[in-house]
Design a protein around this motif. Structure first.
Motif, PDB file in Angstrom:
ATOM      1  N   LEU A   1       4.416  56.141   0.762  1.00 46.31           N
ATOM      2  CA  LEU A   1       5.697  56.037   1.466  1.00 46.31           C
ATOM      3  C   LEU A   1       6.005  57.342   2.186  1.00 46.31           C
ATOM      4  O   LEU A   1       5.821  58.428   1.617  1.00 46.31           O
TER       5      LEU A   1
ATOM      6  N   ILE B   1      -0.855  52.986  -1.061  1.00 41.47           N
ATOM      7  CA  ILE B   1       0.232  52.930  -0.084  1.00 41.47           C
ATOM      8  C   ILE B   1       1.093  54.156  -0.335  1.00 41.47           C
ATOM      9  O   ILE B   1       1.558  54.379  -1.456  1.00 41.47           O
TER      10      ILE B   1
ATOM     11  N   ASN C   1       0.815  50.393  -4.990  1.00 40.39           N
ATOM     12  CA  ASN C   1       2.015  50.333  -4.147  1.00 40.39           C
ATOM     13  C   ASN C   1       3.200  50.802  -4.977  1.00 40.39           C
ATOM     14  O   ASN C   1       3.807  49.998  -5.660  1.00 40.39           O
TER      15      ASN C   1
ATOM     16  N   ARG D   1      16.403  35.784  10.625  1.00 38.11           N
ATOM     17  CA  ARG D   1      15.590  36.935  10.240  1.00 38.11           C
ATOM     18  C   ARG D   1      14.123  36.787  10.606  1.00 38.11           C
ATOM     19  O   ARG D   1      13.467  37.762  10.986  1.00 38.11           O
TER      20      ARG D   1
ATOM     21  N   SER E   1      12.184  39.701  -7.522  1.00 39.18           N
ATOM     22  CA  SER E   1      13.461  39.716  -6.802  1.00 39.18           C
ATOM     23  C   SER E   1      13.705  38.342  -6.183  1.00 39.18           C
ATOM     24  O   SER E   1      14.821  38.049  -5.749  1.00 39.18           O
ATOM     25  N   ARG E   2      12.677  37.510  -6.143  1.00 37.29           N
ATOM     26  CA  ARG E   2      12.828  36.129  -5.682  1.00 37.29           C
ATOM     27  C   ARG E   2      13.153  35.245  -6.889  1.00 37.29           C
ATOM     28  O   ARG E   2      12.481  35.317  -7.919  1.00 37.29           O
ATOM     29  N   LYS E   3      14.179  34.400  -6.689  1.00 36.64           N
ATOM     30  CA  LYS E   3      14.713  33.621  -7.798  1.00 36.64           C
ATOM     31  C   LYS E   3      13.641  32.747  -8.464  1.00 36.64           C
ATOM     32  O   LYS E   3      13.533  32.702  -9.688  1.00 36.64           O
TER      33      LYS E   3
HETATM   34  N1  THG Z   1       6.883  48.472   1.452  1.00 37.80           N
HETATM   35  C1  THG Z   1       6.056  48.501   0.388  1.00 37.80           C
HETATM   36  N2  THG Z   1       6.165  47.617  -0.623  1.00 37.80           N
HETATM   37  C2  THG Z   1       7.140  46.690  -0.603  1.00 37.80           C
HETATM   38  C3  THG Z   1       8.030  46.617   0.472  1.00 37.80           C
HETATM   39  C4  THG Z   1       7.880  47.543   1.533  1.00 37.80           C
HETATM   40  N3  THG Z   1       7.251  45.818  -1.641  1.00 37.80           N
HETATM   41  C5  THG Z   1       8.400  44.942  -1.746  1.00 37.80           C
HETATM   42  C6  THG Z   1       8.912  44.521  -0.385  1.00 37.80           C
HETATM   43  N4  THG Z   1       9.008  45.645   0.495  1.00 37.80           N
HETATM   44  C7  THG Z   1       8.022  43.470   0.218  1.00 37.80           C
HETATM   45  N5  THG Z   1       8.086  42.275  -0.548  1.00 37.80           N
HETATM   46  C8  THG Z   1       9.062  41.300  -0.395  1.00 37.80           C
HETATM   47  C9  THG Z   1       9.017  40.241  -1.264  1.00 37.80           C
HETATM   48  C10 THG Z   1       9.908  39.193  -1.138  1.00 37.80           C
HETATM   49  C11 THG Z   1      10.865  39.213  -0.163  1.00 37.80           C
HETATM   50  C12 THG Z   1      10.910  40.287   0.715  1.00 37.80           C
HETATM   51  C13 THG Z   1      10.010  41.328   0.583  1.00 37.80           C
HETATM   52  C14 THG Z   1      11.803  38.074  -0.067  1.00 37.80           C
HETATM   53  N6  THG Z   1      13.069  38.334   0.203  1.00 37.80           N
HETATM   54  C15 THG Z   1      14.082  37.295   0.391  1.00 37.80           C
HETATM   55  C16 THG Z   1      14.697  37.534   1.742  1.00 37.80           C
HETATM   56  O1  THG Z   1      14.448  38.597   2.322  1.00 37.80           O
HETATM   57  O2  THG Z   1      15.381  36.667   2.207  1.00 37.80           O
HETATM   58  C17 THG Z   1      15.167  37.372  -0.650  1.00 37.80           C
HETATM   59  C18 THG Z   1      14.716  37.039  -2.024  1.00 37.80           C
HETATM   60  C19 THG Z   1      14.781  35.575  -2.372  1.00 37.80           C
HETATM   61  O3  THG Z   1      13.978  34.792  -1.830  1.00 37.80           O
HETATM   62  O4  THG Z   1      15.631  35.216  -3.223  1.00 37.80           O
HETATM   63  O5  THG Z   1      11.441  36.933  -0.227  1.00 37.80           O
HETATM   64  O6  THG Z   1       8.621  47.535   2.522  1.00 37.80           O
HETATM   65  N7  THG Z   1       5.086  49.427   0.365  1.00 37.80           N
END
Ligand code: THG
Length: 263
Positions: free
Chosen positions: A123, A121, A97, A207, A11-13
């Motif tokens: 949920l 993990i 996970n 954030r 999900s990260r570019k």
């Molecule tokens: N619980 C569990 N697993 C998970 C999550 C959770 N896995 C995925 C996620 N949530 C945790 N991992 C991430 C990985 C990357 C980012 C956020 C959470 C991240 N996000 C950028 C931001 O938030 O700005 C947007 C993406 C980008 O950089 O382009 O980097 O809750 N069990």
């Protein structure tokens, strides 16, 4: 206390591009930096690549393990992708996970937890949908934890994830999670509690500040594992400081060695 580095996620570019180009050097670099910064586990998530998720998971797991010997947190809702990742994970006890109380997912993922003797993990969610209150979450926990233990998953291998909702969309979201943590600790003291921190701040400015504050609050309430960006030095500083201040760092050894190592 368990720190899972979250950065290897399509999900990260930058990761999406590295996967598209099969740029192994970039993936290895991010894996190495996360371990260097204090992550004990590396999360691997390629859930955005729906049609090739299992195959990419295999490539990512092998690539990460060329750089680090850390155990992995295989992050997918898809049992086939989980199985592929787990079958290749070579170092230590892997983490699944995730599982949840949703019937179909529970039945498909449980056999993998047993087959690979993995940490899981879980949920705090079932077929009733996303939880809102602490009560919603505890209703799931009171079924899920005994079910997992009965099935043969050791209590200490269970990591409950209360599921974090953005505080910007629901102003009680943070306090309901804090209450959930206190109730889990009271009812199931041996079970671990984990969360991904970044959801709490979604849609709000600055954030990182909210994520950092929420780490300290949840740790004080009893959370003992995090999925986070270990390259956020302020976050990691608060992590070591909070551990020491909560009496979870004998002689402040971890705080001191993190300081000495420039972390
Ligand atoms: N619980 C569990 N697993 C998970 C999550 C959770 N896995 C995925 C996620 N949530 C945790 N991992 C991430 C990985 C990357 C980012 C956020 C959470 C991240 N996000 C950028 C931001 O938030 O700005 C947007 C993406 C980008 O950089 O382009 O980097 O809750 N069990």
């Amino acid at each position: 206390m368990l720190i899972v580095g979250e950065l290897i996620n399509t999900s990260r570019k930058s990761i999406r591009e590295a996967v598209e180009n099969r740029d192994a050097a970039y993936i290895r670099d991010i894996a190495g930096k996360q371990v260097q910064a204090g992550a004990g586990y590396i999360d691997v998530n390629c859930g955005t690549l729906l049609d090739s998720e299992a195959e990419v998971m295999g490539w990512l797991v092998e690539t990460v393990q060329e750089a680090v010997q850390a155990p992995l947190c295989i992050d997918s809702p898809d049992p086939k992708t989980l199985d592929t990742g787990l079958s290749l994970a070579r170092f230590g006890q892997p983490v699944i996970n995730s599982i949840s109380g949703e019937k179909e997912r529970y039945e498909a993922v449980l056999p993998l937890a047993l087959k690979y003797k993995a940490k899981v993990i879980a949920l705090c969610m079932d077929d009733g949908g996303m939880p809102v209150t602490a009560g919603d979450r505890m209703r799931v926990v009171r079924k899920l934890v005994p079910d997992l233990v009965c099935a043969g998953v050791p209590m200490g291998d269970i990591y409950l994830d209360p599921l974090i909702i953005p505080v910007g969309t629901s102003d009680q979201a943070g306090s309901e999670v804090l209450e959930t943590i206190r109730r889990i600790k009271a009812e199931f003291p041996e079970v671990h509690i984990i969360c991904g921190l970044s959801n709490v701040s979604y849609g709000l400015p600055n954030r990182k500040l909210l994520n950092q504050a929420f780490m300290i609050q949840t740790m004080t309430a009893g959370m003992d594992a995090y999925i986070l960006d270990p390259l956020d030095h302020t976050m990691m500083g608060f992590y070591y400081a909070s551990q020491a201040l909560l009496g979870k760092d004998e002689f402040c050894m971890n705080y001191l060695s993190a300081y000495r190592n420039g972390l």
